[in-house]
Design an enzyme around this catalytic site. Structure first.
Site, mmCIF file in Angstrom:
data_model
loop_
_atom_site.group_PDB
_atom_site.id
_atom_site.type_symbol
_atom_site.label_atom_id
_atom_site.label_comp_id
_atom_site.label_asym_id
_atom_site.label_seq_id
_atom_site.Cartn_x
_atom_site.Cartn_y
_atom_site.Cartn_z
ATOM 1 N N THR A 83 0.823 -1.219 0.000
ATOM 2 C CA THR A 83 0.000 0.000 0.000
ATOM 3 C C THR A 83 0.849 1.257 0.000
ATOM 4 O OG1 THR A 83 -1.860 -1.049 1.104
ATOM 5 C CG2 THR A 83 -1.659 1.319 1.400
ATOM 6 N N SER A 89 1.478 -7.497 -1.193
ATOM 7 C CA SER A 89 2.132 -8.581 -0.439
ATOM 8 C C SER A 89 1.315 -9.868 -0.419
ATOM 9 C CB SER A 89 2.493 -8.133 0.972
ATOM 10 O OG SER A 89 1.367 -8.069 1.803
ATOM 11 N N THR A 136 1.441 -4.700 4.059
ATOM 12 C CA THR A 136 1.234 -5.107 5.457
ATOM 13 C C THR A 136 0.618 -6.506 5.594
ATOM 14 O OG1 THR A 136 -0.957 -4.071 5.541
ATOM 15 C CG2 THR A 136 0.920 -2.723 6.239
ATOM 16 N N ASP A 137 -0.057 -6.959 4.526
ATOM 17 C CA ASP A 137 -0.837 -8.194 4.682
ATOM 18 C C ASP A 137 0.017 -9.410 5.049
ATOM 19 O OD1 ASP A 137 -3.059 -6.715 4.151
ATOM 20 O OD2 ASP A 137 -3.282 -7.364 2.073
HETATM 21 N N1 ASP Z 1 -2.776 -5.401 0.241
HETATM 22 C C1 ASP Z 1 -1.704 -4.564 0.725
HETATM 23 C C2 ASP Z 1 -0.431 -5.412 0.762
HETATM 24 O O1 ASP Z 1 -0.258 -6.186 1.658
HETATM 25 C C3 ASP Z 1 -2.018 -4.038 2.065
HETATM 26 C C4 ASP Z 1 -0.997 -3.100 2.654
HETATM 27 O O2 ASP Z 1 0.105 -2.954 2.214
HETATM 28 O O3 ASP Z 1 -1.345 -2.460 3.682
HETATM 29 O O4 ASP Z 1 0.387 -5.308 -0.130
#
Ligand code: ASP
Length: 328
Positions: free
Chosen positions: A12, A54, A85-86
């Site tokens: 993100t 991710s 973050t995932d």
């Molecule tokens: N879907 C995103 C990822 O994990 C979520 C994030 O980065 O907060 O790449």
């Protein structure tokens, strides 16, 4: 002046709206440009490694990130990795094993909102991550929402709030206040990290639900070298339905069963209940105790990348690495 390598992998933090949802489009250099003064006081170089959500990260990518660090280890004082973050907690755990005992900071960060959005948390997280990477905090950590969390203990516990991560069964390593690193705990490290370049990805995870059928477990054992079973509470398996027989049969064929719990805090203790006791006393399954599922999965891939010898696997599994479990 400290030399920091910024390794971009997507997420993100680097995402833009595509018309079909957010997707990572911004380079490491683009991230640096968007945070005025971020590079000031440091000598920063960038590595454009990946541009992935991710959700698309695999163990192959963990090896790629580890290799990127290994090849440049002597040239930098600290490393910042931007990541979605995932699956950030899985990558942090994996790097803790692949670059074991690093005396230099290896800091992962990301964001809940893209860097070009007004309400973004990206800029603060990046500033904090750089401060941590330039500090004397050794080892792999996640810096997020002003907290410093040990790489083997992190879990994403909120899908939207800025406070996305928690340290499970272990205190935060420290906090970052107004750019200053306040360290509560210093994790152990060696003089040089121990690098590993292999993972065995034949590891699966089964989350038990009431009424789960044995054939699901059999299928996972058939296709993998190890199955992590996220059971209920302190741990056990349903006594009807052939689960104990399944574990016995597949262990006899060289597969590994590891019991853990779906409950986030306080960990497993198979000895407590009849539904768990026999798994240890008769079947000799391993249990995760206070480890996170993320760390269990990454540790098993790392161990099984070295050996399939059962006593060696057991010994390595119960040997704490980067405080991933309390010594017993
Ligand atoms: N879907 C995103 C990822 O994990 C979520 C994030 O980065 O907060 O790449």
């Amino acid at each position: 002046m400290k030399k920091i390598l910024l390794i971009a992998t997507g997420g993100t933090i680097a995402s833009e709206e595509t018309g079909e949802g957010l997707a990572p489009e911004i380079s490491a250099a683009g991230l640096l440009d968007r945070v005025p003064g971020l590079g000031r006081g440091f000598q920063v170089e960038t590595a454009e490694l990946l541009r992935l959500d991710s959700t698309n990260i695999t163990p192959e990518h963990w090896l790629l990130i580890a290799r990127c660090i290994v090849e440049r280890y002597d040239a930098f004082d600290g490393f910042v990795i931007t990541h979605g973050t995932d699956t950030l907690a899985y990558t942090a755990a994996a790097l803790s094993y692949l670059v074991k005992g690093s005396p230099k900071p290896i800091v992962l960060t990301g964001a809940q909102r893209p860097i070009d959005v007004d309400s973004t948390d990206s800029k603060e997280n990046l500033r904090d991550a750089f401060a941590c990477a330039a500090s004397d905090m050794p080892g792999v950590s996640i810096v997020f929402d002003h907290k410093i969390i040990l790489g083997t203990r992190a879990k994403k516990t909120r899908s939207k709030s800025f406070s996305a991560f928690e340290s499970i069964n272990y205190p935060d390593l420290g906090v970052i206040r107004d750019g200053a690193v306040l360290r509560f705990i210093r994790q152990e490290c060696g003089d040089r990290p121990e690098f590993s370049g292999a993972l065995n990805t034949r590891v699966a995870l089964l989350k038990l639900i009431p009424g789960v059928r044995r054939d699901v477990l059999d299928y996972l054992f058939e296709k993998n070298d190890a199955v992590v079973i996220e059971s209920f509470g302190v741990g056990g398996l349903p006594e009807a339905g052939g689960f104990f027989e399944s574990v016995r049969e597949w262990q006899g064929r060289g597969r590994l069963a590891v019991l853990t719990t779906q409950v986030e805090n306080e960990g497993s203790d198979l000895a407590v209940y009849h539904v768990g006791h026999r798994l240890k006393s008769d079947l000799g399954v391993l249990e995760a105790y206070d480890m996170t599922t993320e760390a269990v999965v990454a540790k098993l891939m790392w161990i099984l990348g070295k050996t399939k010898n059962a006593p060696e696997v057991e010994q390595l599994f119960y040997t704490p690495v980067a405080m991933d479990m309390f010594p017993r």
